[in-house]
Design a protein around this motif. Structure first.
Motif, PDB file in Angstrom:
ATOM      1  N   MET A 107       4.731 -65.121   8.516  1.00  0.00           N
ATOM      2  CA  MET A 107       3.248 -63.912   9.186  1.00  0.00           C
ATOM      3  C   MET A 107       2.296 -65.118   7.722  1.00  0.00           C
ATOM      4  O   MET A 107       1.346 -64.174   7.535  1.00  0.00           O
ATOM      5  N   ALA A 108       2.593 -65.709   7.007  1.00  0.00           N
ATOM      6  CA  ALA A 108       2.314 -65.594   5.373  1.00  0.00           C
ATOM      7  C   ALA A 108       0.884 -66.905   6.152  1.00  0.00           C
ATOM      8  O   ALA A 108       0.135 -66.831   5.841  1.00  0.00           O
ATOM      9  N   ASP A 109       0.823 -67.252   6.938  1.00  0.00           N
ATOM     10  CA  ASP A 109      -0.985 -68.241   7.373  1.00  0.00           C
ATOM     11  C   ASP A 109      -1.439 -66.844   7.308  1.00  0.00           C
ATOM     12  O   ASP A 109      -2.988 -67.536   7.593  1.00  0.00           O
ATOM     13  N   ARG A 110      -1.074 -66.094   7.912  1.00  0.00           N
ATOM     14  CA  ARG A 110      -2.794 -64.779   8.954  1.00  0.00           C
ATOM     15  C   ARG A 110      -2.587 -63.933   7.652  1.00  0.00           C
ATOM     16  O   ARG A 110      -4.111 -63.740   7.446  1.00  0.00           O
ATOM     17  N   LEU A 111      -2.184 -64.112   6.907  1.00  0.00           N
ATOM     18  CA  LEU A 111      -2.706 -63.203   5.713  1.00  0.00           C
ATOM     19  C   LEU A 111      -3.518 -63.309   4.325  1.00  0.00           C
ATOM     20  O   LEU A 111      -4.648 -63.098   3.979  1.00  0.00           O
ATOM     21  N   ALA A 163       5.399 -74.764   7.909  1.00  0.00           N
ATOM     22  CA  ALA A 163       3.864 -74.916   7.269  1.00  0.00           C
ATOM     23  C   ALA A 163       3.579 -76.445   7.866  1.00  0.00           C
ATOM     24  O   ALA A 163       4.788 -76.840   7.578  1.00  0.00           O
ATOM     25  N   VAL A 164       2.803 -75.836   8.904  1.00  0.00           N
ATOM     26  CA  VAL A 164       1.817 -77.759   9.137  1.00  0.00           C
ATOM     27  C   VAL A 164       0.402 -78.169   8.456  1.00  0.00           C
ATOM     28  O   VAL A 164       0.147 -77.397   8.782  1.00  0.00           O
ATOM     29  N   LEU A 165       0.268 -78.963   7.839  1.00  0.00           N
ATOM     30  CA  LEU A 165      -1.595 -79.371   7.609  1.00  0.00           C
ATOM     31  C   LEU A 165      -1.724 -79.948   8.930  1.00  0.00           C
ATOM     32  O   LEU A 165      -1.233 -80.485  10.109  1.00  0.00           O
ATOM     33  N   SER A 166      -3.055 -79.526   9.214  1.00  0.00           N
ATOM     34  CA  SER A 166      -3.769 -79.737   9.671  1.00  0.00           C
ATOM     35  C   SER A 166      -4.191 -81.380  10.241  1.00  0.00           C
ATOM     36  O   SER A 166      -4.753 -82.005  11.399  1.00  0.00           O
ATOM     37  N   ASP A 167      -3.483 -82.155   9.204  1.00  0.00           N
ATOM     38  CA  ASP A 167      -4.051 -84.378   9.862  1.00  0.00           C
ATOM     39  C   ASP A 167      -1.896 -84.117  10.565  1.00  0.00           C
ATOM     40  O   ASP A 167      -1.583 -84.754  10.870  1.00  0.00           O
TER      41      ASP A 167
END
Length: 399
Positions: A203-207, A349-353
């Motif tokens: 849940m890292a990105d959501r927080l 984790a995946v970057l937008s690119d």
């Protein structure tokens, strides 16, 4: 409820961080928050139990440094707290000429990282493991196995003994930060703190987004499916048996892992997950899927890894494909030897690119620090990560 510092997440990284902060700053009131009722519920409780030596990681990277120091600290912690720790060693088995070449590159990387290895011929490999077949192998004596959930439970117990507090079963619904404090709402509790450290894994990105932080990444769940060998094969190998990995892929392949409880697991593969906490046979979550489909990086990952993803999915659906990957280096194992075993989920984790984040990724605000990507070997590396975050928190928050 007020606290000087809050740590979100009661997996092994969160527990190690909270414990280290409390040890370094005993005068602070430190609170751990997690939505689950017990610790090590997710990634920590669903991994293979391997204490990695640091074979694969780029020299000079945080991964390489944290892993090597983490293995030593994990061993010391286990010995001090009567937790199982078995240094059985690892054999990376080469089954063709390309893998022999890759094995040589791995040996060089180990040398650069200060990790002892021994190159084995086909005959030397057979002498060590009679049921394993290969043209050669790289022996890594430092690799071990342990019980990471037990380590986490022990860390939490030490944290509480030092005066730390827990707030478990409390899902965070809102975080607001101003110049003076951070206010955390869990529905039933409102917590105010001067400093926040987030080790939220899946849940890292959501927080991070909950705090309004610019976020150019998203957590994409990859499901790792395991089997357990039948009990009469518990002595089929004495070492951890790994394939030589493809250097262009982030996952290490299906391996044989003797566990500290005496069983042997087979796995994991790496299948795209449709639910962040999907440990059952059928897993689908509308919110998780909607977030993935709306994220540009997801589609680029699919495009860049289409053939590999298709093969992983095929082997997930067909036992024959999964079995073939095991028989590549252990041909005596049969389909009937593979018994059900719980799956795990890797928070990638995946970057937008579309780039996969291979190293640790951290973000911060004025009053918060976030561990946004803690890839394998995060369990092995938990104590150095805790040290790193405690030192960074001390400097940033003037503890």
């Amino acid at each position: 409820m007020k606290s000087d510092l809050v740590v979100v997440g009661n997996g092994i990284v969160g527990a190690a961080t909270a414990l280290r902060i409390k040890q370094d700053f005993p005068h602070l009131s430190v609170l751990m928050i997690d939505k689950e009722q017990s610790c090590a519920t997710h990634q920590t409780g669903h991994n293979s139990g391997v204490v990695h030596a640091g074979v694969y990681y780029q020299p000079g990277s945080l991964k390489a440094d944290f892993c090597k120091r983490g293995a030593m600290l994990t061993k010391s912690f286990c010995l001090q707290n009567n937790i199982p720790f078995v240094q059985c060693g690892k054999l990376l088995v080469a089954t063709n000429e390309l893998e022999l070449t890759r094995m040589e590159a791995l040996a060089q990387r180990c040398h650069e990282n200060g990790i002892t290895t021994v190159a084995l011929s086909e005959q030397e490999l057979k002498a060590k493991e009679s049921k394993v077949s290969g043209l050669g192998a790289l022996h890594v004596p430092a690799t071990a196995i342990t019980d990471f959930p037990k380590i986490t439970e022990t860390m939490v117990a030490h944290f509480c003994a030092l005066g730390g507090q827990n707030l478990f079963g409390a899902e965070i619904t809102q975080i607001k930060e101003d110049g003076q404090s951070v206010r955390i709402n869990t529905g039933q509790h409102l917590v105010e703190t001067s400093a926040l450290v987030v080790c939220a894994g899946l849940m890292a990105d959501r927080l991070v987004r909950m705090m309004g932080v610019a976020c150019d990444f998203q957590i994409i769940p990859f499901r790792g499916e395991y089997y357990r060998l039948a009990a009469d094969l518990n002595d089929v190998v004495k070492h951890l048996i790994y394939p030589i990995p493809d250097p262009d892929l982030p996952f290490l392949g299906v391996h044989l892992t003797p566990m500290v409880n005496g069983t042997v697991t087979v796995g994991p593969n790496a299948v795209l997950g449709w639910k962040r906490e999907g440990y059952s046979t059928v897993n689908f979550n509308i919110k998780d899927v909607a977030e993935m489909l709306s994220f540009p990086g997801f589609w680029k990952v699919l495009q860049n890894n289409f053939a590999t993803g298709l093969k992983e999915m095929s082997d997930s659906l067909l036992l024959s494909g999964y079995l073939k990957r095991v028989q590549k280096y252990c041909p005596s194992i049969k389909a009937t030897d593979l018994k059900p075993y719980p799956a795990g989920i890797r928070a990638q984790a995946v970057l937008s690119d579309g780039s996969l984040v291979h190293d640790f990724l951290f973000k911060e605000t004025e009053r918060s620090l976030h561990v946004c990507n803690a890839p394998s070997p995060a369990a092995t590396s938990a104590m150095p990560i805790g040290e790193y975050l405690a030192a960074k928190a001390a400097e940033k928050f003037r503890l």
